[in-house]
Design a protein around this motif. Structure first.
Motif, PDB file in Angstrom:
ATOM      1  N   ILE A  32       0.885  -1.335  -0.013  1.00 44.13           N
ATOM      2  CA  ILE A  32      -0.029   0.058  -0.038  1.00 44.13           C
ATOM      3  C   ILE A  32       0.994   1.206  -0.041  1.00 44.13           C
ATOM      4  O   ILE A  32       1.881   1.482   0.662  1.00 44.13           O
ATOM      5  CB  ILE A  32      -0.884  -0.022   1.204  1.00 44.13           C
ATOM      6  CG1 ILE A  32      -1.999  -1.131   1.249  1.00 44.13           C
ATOM      7  CG2 ILE A  32      -1.487   1.503   1.281  1.00 44.13           C
ATOM      8  CD1 ILE A  32      -2.991  -0.947  -0.098  1.00 44.13           C
ATOM      9  N   ARG A  33       0.622   2.298  -0.768  1.00 41.25           N
ATOM     10  CA  ARG A  33       1.311   3.457  -0.924  1.00 41.25           C
ATOM     11  C   ARG A  33       0.568   4.579  -0.580  1.00 41.25           C
ATOM     12  O   ARG A  33      -0.960   4.676  -0.518  1.00 41.25           O
ATOM     13  CB  ARG A  33       1.906   3.586  -2.454  1.00 41.25           C
ATOM     14  CG  ARG A  33       2.817   2.481  -2.810  1.00 41.25           C
ATOM     15  CD  ARG A  33       4.189   2.700  -1.912  1.00 41.25           C
ATOM     16  NE  ARG A  33       5.057   1.575  -2.388  1.00 41.25           N
ATOM     17  CZ  ARG A  33       5.179   0.566  -1.679  1.00 41.25           C
ATOM     18  NH1 ARG A  33       4.522   0.217  -0.569  1.00 41.25           N
ATOM     19  NH2 ARG A  33       6.105  -0.423  -1.978  1.00 41.25           N
ATOM     20  N   VAL A  34       1.171   5.615  -0.378  1.00 38.41           N
ATOM     21  CA  VAL A  34       0.464   7.018   0.256  1.00 38.41           C
ATOM     22  C   VAL A  34      -0.275   7.518  -1.180  1.00 38.41           C
ATOM     23  O   VAL A  34       0.253   7.413  -2.252  1.00 38.41           O
ATOM     24  CB  VAL A  34       1.501   8.085   0.427  1.00 38.41           C
ATOM     25  CG1 VAL A  34       0.858   9.432   0.524  1.00 38.41           C
ATOM     26  CG2 VAL A  34       2.117   7.636   1.796  1.00 38.41           C
ATOM     27  N   GLY A  35      -1.592   7.601  -0.812  1.00 39.97           N
ATOM     28  CA  GLY A  35      -2.521   8.291  -2.049  1.00 39.97           C
ATOM     29  C   GLY A  35      -3.354   7.234  -2.281  1.00 39.97           C
ATOM     30  O   GLY A  35      -4.448   7.673  -3.137  1.00 39.97           O
ATOM     31  N   HIS A  51      -8.399   7.862   1.963  1.00 39.84           N
ATOM     32  CA  HIS A  51      -6.903   7.971   1.015  1.00 39.84           C
ATOM     33  C   HIS A  51      -5.801   7.638   2.098  1.00 39.84           C
ATOM     34  O   HIS A  51      -5.824   8.650   3.276  1.00 39.84           O
ATOM     35  CB  HIS A  51      -7.154   9.437   0.356  1.00 39.84           C
ATOM     36  CG  HIS A  51      -8.135   9.164  -0.723  1.00 39.84           C
ATOM     37  ND1 HIS A  51      -8.537  10.285  -1.197  1.00 39.84           N
ATOM     38  CD2 HIS A  51      -8.768   8.048  -1.279  1.00 39.84           C
ATOM     39  CE1 HIS A  51      -9.471  10.223  -2.094  1.00 39.84           C
ATOM     40  NE2 HIS A  51      -9.643   8.820  -2.235  1.00 39.84           N
ATOM     41  N   VAL A  52      -4.828   6.934   1.872  1.00 36.36           N
ATOM     42  CA  VAL A  52      -3.657   6.733   2.661  1.00 36.36           C
ATOM     43  C   VAL A  52      -2.988   7.953   2.673  1.00 36.36           C
ATOM     44  O   VAL A  52      -2.531   8.510   1.753  1.00 36.36           O
ATOM     45  CB  VAL A  52      -2.982   5.360   2.178  1.00 36.36           C
ATOM     46  CG1 VAL A  52      -1.699   5.236   3.100  1.00 36.36           C
ATOM     47  CG2 VAL A  52      -3.999   4.203   2.261  1.00 36.36           C
ATOM     48  N   SER A  53      -2.462   8.450   3.916  1.00 34.85           N
ATOM     49  CA  SER A  53      -1.631   9.450   3.961  1.00 34.85           C
ATOM     50  C   SER A  53      -0.232   9.055   4.732  1.00 34.85           C
ATOM     51  O   SER A  53       0.653   9.846   4.517  1.00 34.85           O
ATOM     52  CB  SER A  53      -2.275  10.764   5.071  1.00 34.85           C
ATOM     53  OG  SER A  53      -2.698   9.854   6.323  1.00 34.85           O
ATOM     54  N   VAL A  60      -0.888   2.024   9.389  1.00 31.14           N
ATOM     55  CA  VAL A  60      -1.336   2.774   8.260  1.00 31.14           C
ATOM     56  C   VAL A  60      -2.419   3.648   8.548  1.00 31.14           C
ATOM     57  O   VAL A  60      -3.185   3.572   9.250  1.00 31.14           O
ATOM     58  CB  VAL A  60      -1.841   1.775   7.113  1.00 31.14           C
ATOM     59  CG1 VAL A  60      -2.301   2.514   5.765  1.00 31.14           C
ATOM     60  CG2 VAL A  60      -0.952   0.875   6.665  1.00 31.14           C
ATOM     61  N   VAL A  61      -2.089   5.098   7.922  1.00 29.47           N
ATOM     62  CA  VAL A  61      -3.207   6.150   8.448  1.00 29.47           C
ATOM     63  C   VAL A  61      -3.784   6.864   7.054  1.00 29.47           C
ATOM     64  O   VAL A  61      -3.189   6.881   6.102  1.00 29.47           O
ATOM     65  CB  VAL A  61      -2.438   7.451   8.991  1.00 29.47           C
ATOM     66  CG1 VAL A  61      -3.364   8.249   9.392  1.00 29.47           C
ATOM     67  CG2 VAL A  61      -1.756   6.965  10.493  1.00 29.47           C
TER      68      VAL A  61
END
Length: 237
Positions: A32-35, A51-53, A60-61
């Motif tokens: 999983i990646r930011v965004g 949406h991952v920040s 994972v936030v």
């Protein structure tokens, strides 16, 4: 690409925080990646899109962008699989969760060979619940199933079928046309149920039903029987 799905106890705020093994799996295995967009459920019907920040192996936030309330499926399907040998119960729990069953309550039948040691029961139950949680993430469920501690068979739903190879009536034909609130499915162990067990269950209001002429393994019957109930009431297929 399928959006990854997770569970988190608290999804009420503007952000969700996934921790522990789920965070490690998200960052290392799923990458999983930011965004990226993910979905997160509290296991009780609330699902958020987020949406991952921030991503790390420990957390994972993600920021919530939408929230949906999903009604509990109806009818509720409760499965009572007799304790099978070795690791078969883990497979049964996994597949029933993927299908959408609501409760799984293992029980000790007269012919059940496996008996849980009291010292290991809590560990084994945690393992089953972890398997159900992983399967629910894979199948993107909004509601987590309840996994009960193995024990005696009691407090059956008013509408309950007992899988019995000698029964003259098939499972689907025995189900009421109007969906009840809850449907129970009782499955015997290797070697089947004792005639006295079937008689006692029928005397208590359950209906003995057959899955056809083929003699199925207990783990197969534990999956096929509930799947037919789910399909009968348009929760599957």
């Amino acid at each position: 690409m399928t959006v990854a799905h997770f569970f988190c106890d608290d999804v009420a705020g503007d952000t969700v925080r996934i921790t522990g093994d789920d965070a490690h799996h998200a960052s290392r295995a799923l990458r999983i990646r930011v965004g990226e967009e993910i979905t997160v459920s509290d296991g009780r019907g609330t699902v958020v899109r987020a949406h991952v920040s921030d991503v790390s192996p420990s957390a994972v936030v993600a920021g919530v962008v939408a929230r949906t309330a999903v009604e509990a499926p109806s009818p509720s399907v409760v499965v009572f699989p007799a304790m099978p040998k070795s690791g078969k119960l883990e497979t049964v729990v996994q597949k029933l969760t993927e299908l959408g069953v609501d409760e799984i309550k293992p029980w000790f039948a007269a012919r059940s060979v496996v008996r849980w040691d009291a010292d290991k029961a809590a560990t084994r139950l945690r393992r089953l619940r972890a398997i159900a949680r992983e399967a629910a993430m894979q199948s993107r469920r909004a509601w987590l199933p309840s996994i009960g501690e193995p024990g005696p068979l009691e407090k059956l739903p008013e509408t309950t079928v007992v899988l019995d190879e000698s029964a003259p009536t098939g499972l689907t034909a025995s189900l009421p046309s109007v969906a009840p609130l809850v449907v129970g499915v009782v499955v015997g162990p290797e070697g089947g149920l004792e005639p006295e067990e079937v008689a006692r269950l029928v005397a208590g209001g359950a209906r003995a039903v057959s899955l056809g002429h083929a003699i199925l393994r207990t783990e197969t019957a534990s999956i096929i029987g509930p799947a037919l109930v789910l399909a009968r009431y348009e929760r599957l297929g």
